[in-house]
Design an enzyme around this catalytic site. Structure first.
Site, mmCIF file in Angstrom:
data_model
loop_
_atom_site.group_PDB
_atom_site.id
_atom_site.type_symbol
_atom_site.label_atom_id
_atom_site.label_comp_id
_atom_site.label_asym_id
_atom_site.label_seq_id
_atom_site.Cartn_x
_atom_site.Cartn_y
_atom_site.Cartn_z
ATOM 1 N N LYS B 69 0.842 -1.200 0.000
ATOM 2 C CA LYS B 69 0.000 0.000 0.000
ATOM 3 C C LYS B 69 0.880 1.254 0.000
ATOM 4 O O LYS B 69 1.951 1.278 0.631
ATOM 5 C CB LYS B 69 -0.902 -0.017 1.239
ATOM 6 C CG LYS B 69 -1.970 1.084 1.251
ATOM 7 C CD LYS B 69 -2.866 0.943 2.488
ATOM 8 C CE LYS B 69 -3.925 2.031 2.549
ATOM 9 N NZ LYS B 69 -4.776 1.912 3.750
ATOM 10 N N SER B 152 -9.838 1.780 3.001
ATOM 11 C CA SER B 152 -8.939 2.600 2.208
ATOM 12 C C SER B 152 -7.903 1.801 1.428
ATOM 13 O O SER B 152 -7.289 2.332 0.502
ATOM 14 C CB SER B 152 -8.218 3.594 3.123
ATOM 15 O OG SER B 152 -7.341 2.914 3.992
ATOM 16 N N SER B 176 -10.073 -0.670 7.142
ATOM 17 C CA SER B 176 -9.511 -0.414 5.811
ATOM 18 C C SER B 176 -8.913 -1.620 5.119
ATOM 19 O O SER B 176 -8.587 -1.560 3.930
ATOM 20 C CB SER B 176 -8.434 0.671 5.894
ATOM 21 O OG SER B 176 -9.039 1.937 6.013
#
Lengths: 523, 521
Positions: B69, B152, B176
């Site tokens: 990420k 997210s 997330s």
């Protein structure tokens, strides 16, 4: 005298009142009819090798800009703090020295504000639960005890300087993240002089435990002073805080200036408003920085990265058992050795400028030099040699004690040569000067031989010098023979001079008496 | 106010193919490389591709490809956090998790798209544009048919779902990792707080942030988790070895009664179904999907027990106060001075103090969702609001933690003082839907973004975050035709365990995976 047996926990106001009522009012000729109350917040840089929460080195004054900065110090994303245990140990030494109550659990908080020398936008401090509460510092000259409210650990900021000519701000992060101890006093001081003695005593204490250089000029110790003025017997006046004072002299001037300002405000029938002020070193007066209404909201928040600092008894006791000697203890010990107050003052004042080692290593200053020399020697003789001769001669040469080239062995041996009569006292002084001017590793006995400073022993060579003196001064010799013994001094002086100090005055006088007055030497 | 997300197809930045992929497009191309080449253009999952391969041929992950990420620091690729603030930022160091992946031989394929600084549930708050859910998607599809990958960590979930990697790292502050795993039909593990190092993970809310692990199945996620779950002295919130060992011991002891690696018999496993996790907004087709999973587990011998976590309703408020307060603090560092975006102040603008100068950079650099949370958090920390908001939220957080401790059979290894004797009534794990609906269409998501109901989804995921508990979302089949609107889209089932019970949570996750396979066969 205010004694604080119980560590104080209640709020600052209660203690202010308490302290206020316990001190009897003493009129100050500078402001008769007014009482002055002073409290001080000291920020002392912790003398650890690395910073409070990062592995970056701490910086001595003069280190080039941004030389010691880690990604954490510059608040790069993804970095996290790691508490330096040495900073904690040094704060513990300080707390124990101030008889402060070490908290088994303390926590870290974030204090938020935007400033260019604060890259994270917050400073990590201990707002809610400090590492130590309470404590006391005794001031020997003023004979008062100043209460300590609390000691907290926090980060220092970087430095930002504005170059007006180029209209550029320069940011130096070498200092950013260095450990600080914020030491908050009770409002127990009543004059600029007491405030000055408090700061000087605190400096000496911090240096003695090796926790801080405590140097105001170089910024390793900074003071914020709270001043209020009231009529004796009435409750304390509104206090104003004067920020960032960087010498004891300026601090005293700032307090006096602020006292006069408060008095003039009060005399005009107005009331003093609570505010934060600065001090203009050129004009010697304080000026307003911001009023209470403008006080920023720092949005304190417990730091979510740092777990509570838990200190067990074992760790606190380990620090307590290894505590270095405190200034009061040193003075008491030296007094027992028979040193005069003046000599003690000289030794300890030299030490107050002595550099503190990193990570709590205790500096080897004048007292340590004295202690080592005194082993197996008369302390009074040693202190005379140190204060009168060694320090005197260093001062003449515009050198500090730090630059003393004489090793302990050299100085000790020099004292021994004189004490054992191998060289005379005046030869010893000559030899000391020579060694200061020509530093070497040679021992005094070898140098005394090379410089023909070894004492003339009673016997042939001394008798010969005496005979020469009698021959050179026939009239004086005759006067002595006639019984005028006072004239012997002149003849003795002649012998001393021609021996260049290698003769012992008493021996020379005895030899002259023996030569001029039959049986006189025995009378 | 929140603006609508950038238009998908044209505004998205497409990363160029990495050097090690060029020339491989014919013949020697591996399946994951093919997926990146053919699918990333419209899925928009990977935003920077790795140009170098650090490979330890003997490492335990030498056959595993992993995406990372974009809020996890890498020294050889940018770390943008999907924010204009860090558009051109490259970290001077690798996060501990990246270092661990490299030293264990994993192939890092690139950095994945996400919501700005991890704030969002739909992966539409990104300078790189939204992530498109790869489930059933083709490049020819109409924009109106595109669905959100969740957020997210939407890029990480989508990259795994599209076959661009075997596993991916995300972060999970309030869901997330679990939510995008549910939307994309992959496994998403949020470990216990403090298990995986946060050094190099860009902070959103430090007391909640966890590194999450995505896998195409439980075993890929487990392999990566096993490598990353290690004490790191660089993280002051990392849990020390002795506590880990104690937790592992307690977990194994309680798992031994029902779990056997050689048998699928689950007799003795007690699964708690928390009644508060079925809000009125929950899509009925999701309930029926969960029922199927529970029934399948019961057939293997597991017992399902209704339980109550009475303080759950406070979790959402407490979460948004704490997360926003910490975010307002953590994001104060983006001032444009040391790194990142710097916007010159207009010549006529105030220059009286640094804050007014920083305002220009911060106004331009942060997106609307981030700004909203900074403002909320700043308010919660002001002197007047602190007690009623921040401290109150901390008290609620404690109550939520106690709720969990009351229902679990395994004692809390983090609890101070003597360990309370466990109740025989207690359950091993909790089971609940991962999301209140299936992946919403992106057009609808853009329209409703910022509305209060977009936060309601978090009610299912934030309690475990507040309590620091391990939770894994496992694909629980897909919604059948009876569902309204979500037919054919994946739904996730969440398994939550006591702190340190990753082993237990993953074993139940594996059982769900297995019964799911059987039902398809």
């Amino acid at each position: 005298m205010l004694a604080r047996a119980v560590p104080c926990r209640p709020c600052r106001l209660t203690n202010a009142r308490l302290a206020h009522t316990l001190r009897t009012y003493k009129e100050d000729p500078r402001w008769p009819g007014w009482e002055v109350i002073v409290g001080i917040e000291v920020h002392a840089q912790i003398k650890s090798r690395t910073k409070l929460f990062s592995d970056a080195l701490t910086s001595d004054p003069g280190v080039s800009h941004n030389a010691h900065v880690s990604a954490f110090d510059a608040a790069f994303p993804g970095t996290l703090p790691r508490l330096n245990p040495i900073c904690v140990d040094l704060a513990l030494r300080t707390a124990i020295a101030l008889k402060s109550d070490v908290q088994r659990r303390s926590t870290f908080d974030r204090k938020h504000y935007f400033y260019s020398d604060l890259p994270a936008g917050y400073q990590i401090t201990q707002r809610y639960e400090p590492i130590a509460r309470g404590g006391v510092l005794h001031l020997s000259s003023s004979e008062i005890a100043v209460g300590i409210e609390q000691i907290q650990l926090e980060q220092d900021t970087g430095k930002s300087t504005f170059d007006a000519r180029h209209r550029v701000s320069t940011i130096d992060l070498s200092r950013a993240g260095t450990g600080l101890m914020e030491i908050v006093s009770q409002p127990d001081m009543r004059s600029p002089e007491e405030a000055a003695e408090y700061v000087r005593s605190l400096q000496a204490l911090l240096r003695s435990v090796g926790s801080s250089d405590g140097n105001m000029e170089q910024g390793s110790l900074r003071c914020d002073v709270n001043v209020s003025v009231n009529k004796p017997g009435q409750s304390p006046g509104t206090r104003c805080e004067i920020k960032n004072l960087n010498s004891v002299r300026f601090m005293m001037a700032a307090i006096a200036s602020e006292v006069f300002r408060h008095i003039s405000v009060l005399k005009s029938g107005e009331s003093v408003s609570q505010e934060t002020r600065g001090f203009d070193e050129d004009s010697g007066v304080t000026f307003r920085l911001r009023s209470k209404e403008d006080a920023p909201d720092y949005r304190y928040m417990p730091d979510p990265n740092l777990p509570p600092l838990l200190l067990d008894t074992t760790r606190i006791e380990r620090i307590r058992e290894a505590m270095p000697e405190l200034p009061d203890e040193t003075r008491a010990r030296l007094q027992i050795l028979g040193l005069s107050r003046r000599d003690i003052d000289v030794l300890t004042s030299i030490d107050s400028g002595w550099e503190v080692g990193y990570n709590g290593e205790i500096g080897k200053g004048a007292t340590a030099y004295f202690d080592a020399l005194s082993v197996g020697r008369d302390p009074k003789v040693v202190v005379n040699w140190m204060t009168h001769e060694l320090l005197g001669q260093l001062t003449i040469r515009r050198k500090t004690f730090r630059e003393n080239p004489l090793s302990l062995e050299q100085m000790g041996s020099l004292i021994d040569l004189v004490q054992n009569g191998v060289i005379t006292g005046s030869s010893g002084k000559t030899l000391l000067r020579h060694m200061l001017d020509h530093p070497s590793s040679e021992m005094p006995i070898e140098l005394a031989g090379q410089l023909s400073l070894l004492a003339l022993q009673e016997g042939d060579s001394l008798d010969q010098l005496c005979a020469e003196a009698i021959a050179a001064l026939p009239e004086e010799a005759e006067a002595v023979r006639r019984g005028n013994v006072k004239v012997l001094n002149k003849l003795t002086g002649r012998v001393m001079k021609s021996s260049r100090g290698t003769a012992d005055a008493l021996s020379a006088r005895k030899a002259l008496e023996r030569l001029l007055i039959p049986g006189g030497a025995n009378s | 106010m929140l603006q609508s997300c950038p238009k998908l197809s044209r505004s998205c930045r497409r990363p160029s193919l990495p050097t090690f992929l060029r020339g491989l497009s014919t013949g020697a191309e591996l399946p994951w490389q093919h997926a990146v080449r053919t699918k990333n253009g419209f899925v928009n999952a990977i935003v920077h591709t790795a140009s170098t391969r650090t490979n330890n041929a003997d490492g335990p992950l030498n056959d595993v490809t992993v995406a990372v990420k974009d809020n996890i620091c890498t020294a050889d690729m940018p770390t943008t956090c999907a924010s204009a603030m860090l558009r051109d930022f490259t970290s001077p160091f690798d996060a501990t998790v990246v270092r661990l992946l490299q030293s264990s031989g994993a192939t890092i394929v690139g950095k994945t798209n996400c919501d700005e600084f991890g704030m969002g549930s739909l992966n539409i708050n990104s300078i790189h544009g939204p992530v498109v859910n790869p489930h059933g998607a083709t490049s020819l599809e109409m924009e109106s048919a595109r669905h959100s990958a969740g957020g997210s960590s939407g890029g990480s979930a989508a990259a795994v779902a599209a076959g661009m990697c075997d596993a991916a790292l995300g972060t999970d502050t309030g869901g997330s990792t679990r939510l995008p795993a549910s939307y994309c039909g992959v496994v998403g593990l949020k470990p216990s707080y403090g298990m995986i190092s946060r050094w190099g993970v860009v902070s959103f809310a430090d007391s909640l942030d966890c590194v999450g692990v995505f896998g195409k199945d439980i075993s890929s996620a487990q392999r990566v988790y096993d490598v990353l779950s290690a004490y790191d002295s660089k993280d002051p919130t990392a849990i020390p070895e002795d506590v880990r060992a104690r937790a592992r011991g307690a977990c194994s002891e309680h798992a031994a009664t029902w779990s056997s690696p050689t048998s699928s018999d689950l007799s003795g496993l007690k699964i708690g179904i928390p009644q508060e996790y079925f809000p009125s907004t929950l899509n009925p087709s999701i309930i029926s999907s969960l029922r199927r999973t529970i029934r399948a587990l019961q057939r293997q011998g597991a017992t399902a027990i209704p339980v109550s976590l009475p303080n759950t309703s406070y979790a959402l408020s407490a979460y948004y106060i704490i997360a926003s307060a910490e975010a307002s603090s953590n994001l104060a560092r983006y001032d444009g001075v040391q790194y990142g975006l710097h916007v010159q102040r207009p010549p006529d603008a105030l220059a009286t103090d640094p804050a007014s100068i920083y305002a220009h950079t911060r106004t331009a650099g942060f997106g609307p969702e981030v700004k909203k949370r900074i403002l909320l958090g700043t308010y919660a920390l002001t002197a007047d609001a602190f007690d009623n908001y921040f401290l109150q939220a901390q008290r609620l957080r404690q109550l939520i933690r106690e709720d969990f401790n009351r229902v679990f059979i395994v004692p809390d290894p983090m609890a101070a003082g003597p360990i309370v004797p466990t109740s025989a009534e207690g359950v091993h794990v909790l089971l609940h839907p991962s999301a209140i609906c299936t992946a919403p269409p992106l057009e609808e998501a853009a329209r409703t973004a910022g509305r209060i109901d977009t936060y309601v989804q978090d009610v299912l995921t934030v309690p475990a975050s507040l309590a620091g508990l391990p939770a894994v979302s496992v694909p629980g089949g897909s919604v059948d035709e009876s569902g309204n609107g979500g037919a054919g889209w994946p739904v996730g089932v969440s398994v939550v365990g006591q702190w340190g019970c990753e082993e237990m949570v993953m074993r139940v996750g594996k059982a769900i995976e297995d019964v799911g396979k059987e039902s398809f066969e």
